[in-house]
Structures are given as C-alpha cells and as structure tokens.
Design a protein around this motif. Structure first.
Motif, short mmCIF file in Angstrom:
data_model
loop_
_atom_site.label_atom_id
_atom_site.label_comp_id
_atom_site.label_asym_id
_atom_site.label_seq_id
_atom_site.Cartn_x
_atom_site.Cartn_y
_atom_site.Cartn_z
N GLU A 17 0.81 -1.22 0.00
CA GLU A 17 0.00 0.00 0.00
C GLU A 17 0.85 1.27 0.00
OE1 GLU A 17 -3.56 2.09 2.61
OE2 GLU A 17 -3.01 0.00 2.99
N GLN A 18 1.95 1.26 0.77
CA GLN A 18 2.76 2.48 0.89
C GLN A 18 4.21 2.31 0.42
OE1 GLN A 18 2.30 3.47 5.07
NE2 GLN A 18 0.58 4.83 4.61
N TYR A 19 4.62 1.09 0.14
CA TYR A 19 6.02 0.82 -0.18
C TYR A 19 6.18 0.03 -1.46
CZ TYR A 19 7.49 2.30 4.51
OH TYR A 19 7.74 3.03 5.65
N PHE A 20 7.36 0.19 -2.09
CA PHE A 20 7.81 -0.72 -3.13
C PHE A 20 8.90 -1.60 -2.52
CE2 PHE A 20 6.66 2.84 -6.15
CZ PHE A 20 5.62 2.15 -6.77
N GLU A 21 8.81 -2.90 -2.77
CA GLU A 21 9.95 -3.77 -2.45
C GLU A 21 10.90 -3.70 -3.64
OE1 GLU A 21 11.12 -8.41 -1.40
OE2 GLU A 21 9.12 -7.92 -2.14
N VAL A 22 12.17 -3.40 -3.36
CA VAL A 22 13.13 -3.17 -4.44
C VAL A 22 14.37 -4.03 -4.27
CG1 VAL A 22 12.35 -0.80 -4.85
CG2 VAL A 22 14.20 -1.22 -3.20
N GLY A 23 15.09 -4.18 -5.36
CA GLY A 23 16.35 -4.90 -5.35
C GLY A 23 17.46 -4.02 -5.89
N TYR A 24 18.66 -4.22 -5.36
CA TYR A 24 19.84 -3.50 -5.82
C TYR A 24 20.62 -4.37 -6.82
CZ TYR A 24 19.37 -0.05 -2.02
OH TYR A 24 18.93 0.95 -1.18
N PRO A 25 21.42 -3.77 -7.67
CA PRO A 25 22.23 -4.57 -8.61
C PRO A 25 23.15 -5.57 -7.92
CG PRO A 25 22.20 -2.27 -9.28
CD PRO A 25 21.55 -2.33 -7.92
N ASP A 26 23.57 -5.28 -6.68
CA ASP A 26 24.48 -6.19 -5.98
C ASP A 26 23.74 -7.25 -5.16
OD1 ASP A 26 23.49 -4.55 -4.02
OD2 ASP A 26 25.42 -4.04 -3.12
N GLY A 27 22.41 -7.31 -5.29
CA GLY A 27 21.65 -8.38 -4.64
C GLY A 27 20.94 -8.00 -3.37
N ARG A 28 21.17 -6.82 -2.84
CA ARG A 28 20.47 -6.40 -1.63
C ARG A 28 18.98 -6.16 -1.92
NH1 ARG A 28 23.59 -1.19 0.10
NH2 ARG A 28 23.94 -1.15 -2.17
N ASN A 29 18.16 -6.38 -0.91
CA ASN A 29 16.73 -6.10 -1.00
C ASN A 29 16.36 -5.04 0.01
OD1 ASN A 29 16.14 -8.03 -3.03
ND2 ASN A 29 16.22 -9.64 -1.48
N ALA A 30 15.33 -4.27 -0.29
CA ALA A 30 14.93 -3.20 0.61
C ALA A 30 13.51 -2.77 0.29
CB ALA A 30 15.89 -2.02 0.48
N TYR A 31 13.02 -1.81 1.09
CA TYR A 31 11.70 -1.21 0.87
C TYR A 31 11.88 0.30 0.78
CZ TYR A 31 9.67 -5.72 2.07
OH TYR A 31 9.34 -7.05 2.08
N VAL A 32 11.21 0.91 -0.20
CA VAL A 32 11.24 2.36 -0.35
C VAL A 32 9.81 2.88 -0.36
CG1 VAL A 32 13.44 2.44 -1.58
CG2 VAL A 32 11.31 2.19 -2.88
#
Length: 326
Positions: free
Chosen positions: A141-156
């Motif tokens: 609802e409020q976030y995108f789950e994202v991935g980095y080129p080096d494999g890290r995952n996060a929420y923005v």
C-alpha cells in the motif's frame, strides 16, 4: 638451495601470469556493470587522492574498459570515462540483459532512504538520491519492495519513488517543469565533478535536472553547448524561454594559426534560464542570479562572460538530444 630458489621464482612467475590471465578472462566475460551505491565516484586516475571527474548514480549501466588491481576504468552512458573502486556490480551480457528486462522504480525525491522492512523505523539499507534506479520486486500500500544490482533487497516509500515506465510516459516536457525541478536543488553545495543532489558542479546540475525529464545531456558545459538549438548569442534575453540553458566563458578572438588554440572560445559555465532575465546555476551552491544590473541578484561576473543560450525542449519534444529509454 639455489635450485630450490630458482624453482620458487618460476612458480611465483607462473602464479602471477595465471592471476593476470584470470583477471583478463574475468574482464573479458564481464565488461559491463551497474552502479549499486547511491552515488559512484569516478576519478581521473586509479588512486583515492586523484581528482574526482564525475559521478554515476545507482542503476547506471557502465562499460568496463580497463582494470588496475581493484580499480575499474568505466564509461558512462554519456561517454564520460573515469576510474572507480567498488560501487560497480560486474555483469556478463546475459546478466545485464536480465537486469534490463526487470521492472524498475526511480527515486523522485531529492533525498530518500531504503529500509530493511516496510517501516521507516527499521534499519536503513542505504541512502538514495533523486535519479537513482532500483529493481521493482513487489508493491504494497505504501512501499515498493526493491532490489539492488548487488543483490540487496529493501523497501522504499512510494511517495519517494515512481514506477520507471509510468514516470517516463508521464513526463511534462516543458520549460516550466524544467525550472520547477531546478528549484528543488536550491542550496545544494557546489562540488567539482558532482552530479547528484549531495553536491553538484554547474554541468552536473543541468544534467541532473534534464535527466529528471528523460533527457540525457553530455557531461560538461563545453559538450552540452553543442547540443540543443541555438536561441541567442547576442545577449537578447527577450528571445529566451524558461528552461533554456545559458552558457558562459571566454569568446574567441582573431588569431594567427599558431595562436588559434590559445584564443579559441572556452565554455566553462552553464545555468538554466528561469525568466525575467534571471537564471539558476551551481556556483558555491545552487542559487538564482540575474543578467539585469538593476536586479538585486545581478551577477556582474557571469553577465559579462555570457556566450549564448540553447533550447533543448520545443513543443513538448526534445531537440537535438538523446532521450532515456528502457
């Protein structure tokens, strides 16, 4: 003892040869890379104390041209080259194609943070700056789950970002939008070689503003002046529109063949015209100046070295510049 030392030297020689061969093979297989930090620093030479020549933002594809120990000589999409250590995830052609095929999000806030969880009180994964591009994995609802080129995952936060394809298709390509984006960088400190909201040089500022409209400008003011459409070269600011770019430097002088290089024109500074004889530029920090001697913001130094104005957007279309494409 002598024979043992000789054999040892030969073995070391073979090891060094194998290491160089492995590096060569590795570089041959992975001659592409993608920036994985919010900002990657490019230097003139492969040394930490070498001059910073430019920066590349997270998600930028770079070509790897050379390797020197842990340093890589890379080329950015605007054909600028520099040495970088870290910040680049090396990829094969297949890996790069897979990366390009994935949906993305772009950071639209001047500054942002990614988090380990869908909670801005959770631990940060990294800082982010406007123009960063990440892999889109899922949406809440409020976030995108994202991935980095080096494999890290996060929420923005969605409020800090936009889906890249949607963003590209809904850009307002007009002078007013260019000026409004430029205003968002007000007060950002000047940084030689800087192209991010952490610090900007004059051409890094214009490049960043136009990139947020899907336009790829060349890196330096002396290159940007060769793009777009000429609007004025006589100081007639009545012909300029908001969003045009204004260039400064030294004018060429009549010279002999031997003096040609010394007396040729030099473009050394650039800003964005905002209307009413005023322009915004990065010099000490991003601020507004004026060509008008009666204006409290009059910039006598730059007014006297004005060279010309160029237009990069006309009737909702880019003029003589490259567009960013997925």
């Amino acid at each position: 003892m002598v024979e043992e030392k000789k054999n040892s030297s030969e073995e070391i020689g073979r090891m060094k040869k194998n290491i160089k061969l492995e590096e060569s093979i590795s570089l041959k297989e992975k001659t592409d890379g993608v920036i994985y930090n919010s900002v990657g620093t490019l230097r003139y030479a492969p040394r930490h104390n070498s001059e910073m020549v430019s920066q590349a933002l997270l998600g930028t594809h770079v070509k790897v041209l050379e390797k020197n120990k842990e340093w890589l000589k890379v080329q950015t999409p605007d054909d600028y080259t520099g040495w970088i250590i870290g910040s680049v995830k090396l990829m094969t052609q297949n890996e790069l194609q897979h990366y390009h095929n994935q949906p993305k999000v772009i950071v639209t806030s001047t500054f942002a943070t990614s988090y380990e969880k869908e909670d801005d009180k959770s631990l940060p994964v990294s800082d982010l700056v406007i123009g960063n591009i990440l892999i889109l994995k899922s949406e809440t609802e409020q976030y995108f789950e994202v991935g980095y080129p080096d494999g890290r995952n996060a929420y923005v936060k969605q409020s800090d970002t936009a889906e890249l394809s949607f963003w590209l298709n809904n850009i307002e390509l007009n002078g007013e939008s260019i000026v409004n984006t430029a205003f968002r960088f007000m007060g950002v400190p000047y940084l030689w070689g800087g192209t991010s909201s952490k610090g900007l040089d004059c051409s890094g500022f214009t490049k960043n503003v136009y990139f947020m409209h899907g336009i790829i400008l060349s890196r330096d003011a002396s290159q940007q002046v060769n793009q777009g459409q000429l609007v004025d070269s006589m100081g007639d600011f009545s012909t300029l529109l908001p969003g045009d770019m204004v260039f400064f430097g030294t004018k060429s002088k009549p010279s002999t063949e031997t003096e040609r290089d010394k007396n040729s024109e030099r473009v050394v500074h650039v800003g964005i015209y905002i209307g009413n004889n005023r322009f915004i530029h990065a010099s000490d920090n991003v601020h507004i100046s004026s060509f008008n001697p009666d204006d409290e913001l009059y910039d006598e130094f730059n007014a006297k070295r004005y060279l010309r104005a160029k237009r990069y957007i006309a009737n909702g279309h880019a003029v003589n510049v490259n567009r960013y494409s997925l």
